[in-house]
Scaffold this active site. Structure first.
Site, short mmCIF file in Angstrom:
data_model
loop_
_atom_site.label_atom_id
_atom_site.label_comp_id
_atom_site.label_asym_id
_atom_site.label_seq_id
_atom_site.Cartn_x
_atom_site.Cartn_y
_atom_site.Cartn_z
N GLN A 67 -35.34 34.10 83.38
CA GLN A 67 -35.34 35.37 82.68
C GLN A 67 -36.75 35.91 82.46
O GLN A 67 -36.92 37.01 81.92
CB GLN A 67 -34.63 35.22 81.33
N CYS A 73 -31.37 35.91 77.87
CA CYS A 73 -30.71 34.63 78.12
C CYS A 73 -29.19 34.75 78.12
O CYS A 73 -28.50 34.15 78.94
CB CYS A 73 -31.17 33.60 77.10
N HIS A 363 -30.51 31.26 71.40
CA HIS A 363 -30.55 31.16 72.86
C HIS A 363 -29.15 30.90 73.38
O HIS A 363 -28.33 30.25 72.72
CB HIS A 363 -31.48 30.01 73.26
N ASN A 384 -30.43 26.03 82.12
CA ASN A 384 -31.23 26.97 81.37
C ASN A 384 -31.63 28.13 82.27
O ASN A 384 -31.39 28.11 83.48
CB ASN A 384 -32.47 26.26 80.80
#
Length: 446
Positions: A67, A73, A363, A384
């Site tokens: 990102q 996110c 997140h 992630n």
């Protein structure tokens, strides 16, 4: 209530220093921490060496995304959930949906949502708590699952090649600053407007300016595009001209409308088995509101494990910075022994941390693996969106102890829920104030 004041005196300070000097271990830790980060000093070696990356069930066969310097996110996690099925359908192991495309539409819709809120609240003073809260973080990057679903439902999706990243999609600070200035000025004008006609005129002018800003920074989103590709077996495919909605309907295997948001909010004021919404939280005017069902953490875990063992990754939101070692890519509830270093206890439980502003969702990521001992999860594998230079090429490992303490929500198919929870989803939601921590928006910048 204590009414007398208690100033800090010189004798008080002298006593504090005497107590500090009386423990030799304090000087040892002082020597260490003045030269090294506290996280290096407090890192529990036994916890680190007790974590391995192996999983009984693992789905990811693809590289991670990044990102960059933006707070997208929640959007990346949502698109990564969708792309798993798209890759299978295309017959490829490396593919990304455009993150810039929904970013454009989320920003534009959020501008309109903000103007709608300012018009609804025009009779309140500027220092009203709700008005002040909305003015504080105007069109930020963060979001929640329902906001992602609303954009995909309304605008579809496109391959990354059709609307690639720009400087501002990867680093949104300057664009956001100018949008905030535009919208706060619009808030002034809307609040001073004399009627609906004047509000409509202001809205039209502001939305035109917002579109110009977004198009200059992010590019113009496509209305249609030619789609063709070569699969991993070398076979060429051509599907002609598609709209973003047609591409979604043909290649995305998940219907986001079938997914519901489940949260773990253990505060005494938030009953289990009830639905909640947050005042003035959303991005699409007229779209489905942000809505979630409060369940115990064991329910989140069992539904997430069931999805992974059935072949589906899981979107989830958490407080990412707690008990995390970024380079190693691990989370554990006991990763750092801060209490041992400082000689003091940290005893707040999850409910107390929420109530006292010590934690909230920061997140969103994707669960792509779980290590089960029978039906009991031991640890989780996490995709992630911070690039591939940390952890296991961007995939992190979460001990189950961390899940219970710092995971707040997951998105799950409605039909996977027990009958009583499906019925609970249809109840009238409790409305939380705009500033409630359960209305926090996942940002998770690198």
């Amino acid at each position: 209530m204590v009414s007398s004041s208690t100033p800090l005196t010189e004798p008080d300070v002298a006593l504090l220093r005497k107590e500090f000097d009386a423990r030799p271990v304090n000087r040892l830790f002082q020597n260490a921490i003045t030269k090294s980060p506290i996280t290096d000093v407090a890192l529990d070696h036994a916890v680190v060496t007790g974590i391995d990356r192996s999983m009984s069930h693992r789905l990811d066969k693809w590289p991670v995304t990044s990102q960059e310097k933006s707070g997208r996110c929640w959007m990346f996690a949502g698109l990564n959930l969708l792309r798993a099925g798209v890759m299978d359908k295309l017959g490829v192991k490396d593919f990304e949906l455009s993150q810039n495309y929904p970013f454009f539409w989320d920003k534009l819709e959020r501008c309109n949502y903000f103007l709608e809120s300012m018009a609804q609240l025009a009779d309140r003073p500027a220092d009203d708590r709700t008005v002040a809260w909305l003015l504080q973080d105007v069109v930020g990057d963060g979001g929640q699952w329902n906001m992602f679903a609303a954009i995909v439902q309304k605008y579809g999706v496109v391959p990354k090649t059709v609307m690639p990243e720009t400087q501002s999609s990867s680093n949104s600070a300057a664009m956001n600053k100018n949008l905030r200035s535009l919208l706060r000025q619009a808030a002034r004008d809307v609040r001073a407007a004399s009627g609906d006609a004047q509000v409509a005129e202001i809205r039209a002018q502001v939305m035109a300016a917002a579109y110009r800003i977004l198009a200059m920074h992010l590019g113009t989103p496509p209305t249609e595009f030619d789609w063709q590709w070569t699969d991993d077996d070398g076979e060429f495919h051509r599907d002609g001209t598609l709209t973003p909605a047609q591409f979604r309907d043909r290649y995305v295997t998940i219907d986001v409308d079938d997914y519901v948001c489940l949260v773990d909010d253990p505060r005494p004021t938030s009953p289990r088995g009830r639905t909640f919404t947050v005042d003035h939280l959303g991005n699409v005017v007229g779209g489905a509101p942000v809505r979630y069902l409060n369940v115990p953490p064991e329910t989140l875990k069992s539904l997430a494990a069931e999805a992974i063992t059935s072949g589906e990754p899981v979107w989830f939101g958490c407080d990412v910075g707690q008990m995390m070692e970024r380079d190693l890519g691990i989370w554990d509830a006991r990763l750092y022994d801060f209490a041992g270093v400082y000689g003091t206890s940290f005893e707040l439980d999850k409910a107390e941390r929420l109530a006292l502003h010590e934690t909230l969702m920061t997140h969103a990521m994707l669960l792509t693996g779980v290590d089960l001992d029978g039906n009991t999860p031991r640890k989780w594998r996490v995709e992630n969106s911070w690039g591939s230079d940390k952890a296991d090429k961007g995939f992190y490992t979460m001990n189950d102890s961390w899940f219970g303490e710092y995971v707040f929500e997951i998105a799950a198919p409605r039909d996977r829920l027990p009958a009583e929870l499906q019925a609970a989803l249809d109840t009238e939601p409790i409305v939380l104030p705009a500033w409630d921590p359960m209305g926090s928006l996942a940002l998770g910048q690198r």
